[in-house]
Design an enzyme around this catalytic site. Structure first.
Site, PDB file in Angstrom:
ATOM      1  N   MET A  66       1.000  -1.270  -0.143  1.00  0.00           N
ATOM      2  CA  MET A  66      -0.294  -0.143   0.175  1.00  0.00           C
ATOM      3  C   MET A  66       0.802   1.054   0.235  1.00  0.00           C
ATOM      4  O   MET A  66       0.794   2.191   0.930  1.00  0.00           O
ATOM      5  CB  MET A  66      -0.857  -0.178   0.828  1.00  0.00           C
ATOM      6  CG  MET A  66      -2.173  -0.880   1.076  1.00  0.00           C
ATOM      7  SD  MET A  66      -3.699  -0.387  -0.286  1.00  0.00           S
ATOM      8  CE  MET A  66      -4.385  -1.941   0.436  1.00  0.00           C
ATOM      9  N   HIS A  98       3.862   4.728   2.230  1.00  0.00           N
ATOM     10  CA  HIS A  98       2.599   4.242   2.827  1.00  0.00           C
ATOM     11  C   HIS A  98       1.360   5.133   2.429  1.00  0.00           C
ATOM     12  O   HIS A  98       2.333   6.697   2.974  1.00  0.00           O
ATOM     13  CB  HIS A  98       3.300   3.547   3.920  1.00  0.00           C
ATOM     14  CG  HIS A  98       2.191   2.616   4.178  1.00  0.00           C
ATOM     15  ND1 HIS A  98       1.025   2.844   3.889  1.00  0.00           N
ATOM     16  CD2 HIS A  98       2.485   1.190   4.457  1.00  0.00           C
ATOM     17  CE1 HIS A  98       0.067   1.807   4.154  1.00  0.00           C
ATOM     18  NE2 HIS A  98       1.030   0.789   4.404  1.00  0.00           N
ATOM     19  N   HIS A  99       0.917   5.180   1.329  1.00  0.00           N
ATOM     20  CA  HIS A  99      -0.425   5.439   1.800  1.00  0.00           C
ATOM     21  C   HIS A  99      -1.195   5.819   3.066  1.00  0.00           C
ATOM     22  O   HIS A  99      -1.249   6.983   2.689  1.00  0.00           O
ATOM     23  CB  HIS A  99      -1.080   5.150   0.957  1.00  0.00           C
ATOM     24  CG  HIS A  99      -2.166   6.065   0.148  1.00  0.00           C
ATOM     25  ND1 HIS A  99      -3.023   6.903   0.644  1.00  0.00           N
ATOM     26  CD2 HIS A  99      -2.130   6.110  -1.428  1.00  0.00           C
ATOM     27  CE1 HIS A  99      -3.696   7.722  -0.019  1.00  0.00           C
ATOM     28  NE2 HIS A  99      -3.394   7.347  -1.473  1.00  0.00           N
ATOM     29  N   ALA A 100      -0.644   5.410   3.577  1.00  0.00           N
ATOM     30  CA  ALA A 100      -1.167   5.474   5.419  1.00  0.00           C
ATOM     31  C   ALA A 100      -0.429   6.899   5.675  1.00  0.00           C
ATOM     32  O   ALA A 100      -0.694   7.838   6.964  1.00  0.00           O
ATOM     33  CB  ALA A 100      -0.605   4.763   6.778  1.00  0.00           C
TER      34      ALA A 100
END
Length: 452
Positions: A21, A137-139
Site C-alpha cells: 500500500m 506508504h499511503h497511510a
C-alpha cells in the site's frame, strides 16, 4: 504517540504481501554541465548529512497495549543510510534496466518497524542521466501530497545548487483544493463523508445513482484485468508532449483529460485485442475529478469525487470513441454539479465502494467489477525544474493495483509533457510495456482523425 486516523488505518489493515500500500514516483534527471563521474555519490553524501527530519518521515505504526495499528510511533533517530539508498544499473544501462529495477522496488513492502518511506538514487544509465525513485506508504502520505512534496525540493533556477531533501522541508500551513487525487485518497475522503452522513443523505445518493444518467458501478464487463493479483509488480513509463494533446483537444472541442482518456481507451482496446481478451461491451474507468466550481473555487478543504467514464472500447472509430468519452465525462460532471456537496461525496463512495467487496472470498472471481481500471491525473510542475543543478526530464507516478484492478494508469504534467506511469500485476498483465506503444498509436490515430 499520535492516534492513527480511521482513513490511514484502512491502508495499514488492507496491506498484505499481495497488496503493498505505497505510492511511488520515478524522476529522471540530466546532470548539469560539467558534472563529473562523482556527482551522484557527492549528492548522496550531502543528502545523508541532512539529519533535520520532519515528523512525517519519523512515523511508523507502534504497539499500544499489545495491539498494533492504533497509534503512530515517532523515531527520535532515523537511519538515513537505510532509507536513502544508492544503486547502479547493470549494463547496458538502458531505460529498460531502470524500469526493471523500479518494478522490483515497487513490489516490495516497506518495513513497518521503521518510518514508512524509501528513496533510491540510481546511476548507470547509458545516456548519462540518473534517476530518483521514492515510495511512501499511503497511510503516511497520499500520492498528490507526495508529488507536491517532491516538487518543493526542486527549483526553477538551474543555477540554484542548494540541495533540498524532502524529509527536511518544513511543513506548509493550510491546505486548499486539490485538482487531482489518487483512488485511495478519494475513497478515504468519500467514505468519511458517508460515515458522517445521515440515512436521508445516503437515500438521496442512492436516488441520484438510480434516477440520474450516471454511469453506474458493476455494469463494466469482466476482463483479464479484473482478477485477484499477487505481490510482484511491473512498471512502464513514457512521456508525451502536452502540445500534441492540446492540438487534438482544440480541434475536437473537448478537454485535455477527454483526450487522455480516449488515448488510454484506444490503447486498452488494442492491448486486449492483442491478448484475445477484448469484450464486446465498453470498458469503464474510474476517474478522480475536482468537483469544486468557480463559485467556491477559493474555499478550503477538499472536494474530490469519483466519476465512472465509458471508455467506448467497443467502437473502432477514434473520433466516435473520443466523442463518447467526452459525452460520458460531461454528462456525469453535470449530474454531480447539480447535487449537494455531501451527496456528491456520498455518491462517489457508492461508486467506488465496491472495491471493498474484493476482500470477500470469491467475490472478484464471481462478481462483475465495479469498473475496469483507474486512470488518474496528478498535478505536477508546469515549468522546467532543477535539483542541485540537474534538469528534471521526467516525473512518473506509480500507484497501487488492487484485487480486481490489476492495472493502474496515473499521469502527471511535467513542464511541457504529460508523464504516464503504468503499474500492473507482473503475472496478470503480461507485456505491460506494449501498452506504451499502443498509447502512441492511439494518439496518432486521434491526430489523423481530427486533422492535426
Amino acid at each position: 504517540m499520535q492516534p492513527i486516523s480511521p482513513t490511514d488505518l484502512i491502508f495499514l489493515l488492507g496491506e498484505s504481501r499481495e497488496h503493498p500500500m505505497h505510492v511511488g514516483g520515478l524522476q529522471l534527471f540530466a546532470p548539469p554541465d560539467g558534472a563529473g563521474p562523482e556527482f551522484l555519490r557527492e549528492t548522496y553524501e550531502a543528502l545523508v548529512e541532512q539529519t533535520e527530519i520532519q515528523s512525517t518521515f519519523r512515523k511508523h505504526p507502534a504497539f499500544f497495549g499489545g495491539v498494533t495499528n492504533l497509534v503512530w510511533s515517532s523515531d527520535k533517530e532515523v537511519d538515513l543510510e537505510y532509507h536513502l539508498r544508492r544503486s547502479a544499473l547493470p549494463a547496458p544501462g538502458r531505460v529498460r534496466e531502470l524500469l526493471e529495477l523500479v518494478s522490483r522496488l515497487h513490489g516490495t513492502l516497506l518495513d513497518r518497524h521503521r518510518p514508512l518511506w524509501e528513496a533510491h538514487l540510481i546511476e548507470g544509465l547509458d545516456d548519462g542521466r540518473f534517476a530518483v525513485y521514492t515510495k511512501f506508504h499511503h497511510a503516511l502520505i497520499d500520492g498528490v501530497s507526495a508529488s507536491k512534496l517532491m516538487q518543493r525540493s526542486l527549483t526553477t533556477d538551474p543555477a540554484d545548487t542548494d540541495l533540498r531533501a524532502p524529509w527536511s522541508l518544513p511543513p506548509r500551513r493550510g491546505t486548499g483544493a486539490k485538482p487531482g487525487a489518487s483512488l485511495l485518497q478519494t475513497l478515504g475522503q468519500a467514505a468519511g463523508s458517508v460515515v458522517g452522513a445521515a440515512p436521508s443523505t445516503l437515500m438521496l445518493a442512492r436516488a441520484a445513482l438510480l434516477e440520474q444518467e450516471l454511469t453506474l458501478p458493476f455494469r463494466a464487463p469482466k476482463t483479464m484485468l479484473n482478477v485477484r493479483i499477487g505481490g510482484a509488480r511491473r512498471v512502464a513509463a513514457q512521456s508525451w508532449a502536452l502540445e500534441r494533446i492540446q492540438k487534438v483537444k482544440s480541434a475536437a472541442g473537448v478537454t485535455v483529460n477527454d483526450v487522455v482518456l480516449a488515448m488510454c481507451a484506444g490503447a486498452l482496446r488494442e492491448y486486449l485485442a492483442e491478448e484475445n481478451a477484448l469484450p464486446d461491451t465498453p470498458l469503464v474507468a474510474m476517474v478522480p475529478v475536482n468537483l469544486r466550481t468557480e463559485k467556491d473555487a477559493d474555499g478550503g478543504g477538499n472536494l474530490v469525487g469519483a466519476i465512472l467514464c465509458n471508455l467506448a472500447t467497443d467502437l473502432d472509430d477514434p473520433v466516435r470513441r473520443l466523442d463518447a468519452v467526452a459525452a460520458s465525462m460531461r454528462d456525469n460532471k453535470k449530474v454531480y454539479s447539480e447535487l449537494p456537496r455531501v451527496q456528491q461525496l456520498a455518491v462517489s463512495a457508492m461508486l467506488i465502494g465496491g472495491l471493498a467487496l474484493a476482500l470477500l472470498p470469491g467475490f472478484v472471481a464471481t462478481a462483475p467489477p465495479p469498473f475496469n481500471i483507474v486512470i488518474s491525473n496528478v498535478p505536477g510542475a508546469r515549468e522546467p525544474m532543477y535539483w542541485n543543478g540537474a534538469r528534471l526530464d521526467g516525473n512518473y507516478p506509480f500507484s497501487i493495483p488492487l484485487d480486481g484492478q490489476a492495472l493502474n494508469i496515473t499521469l502527471a504534467n511535467s513542464a511541457g509533457n504529460l508523464d504516464f506511469g503504468l503499474v500492473g500485476d507482473r503475472r496478470r498483465v503480461p507485456h505491460l510495456q506494449r501498452i506504451l506503444g499502443h498509447l502512441e498509436t492511439s494518439l496518432k490515430e486521434l491526430e489523423r482523425a481530427v486533422g492535426v
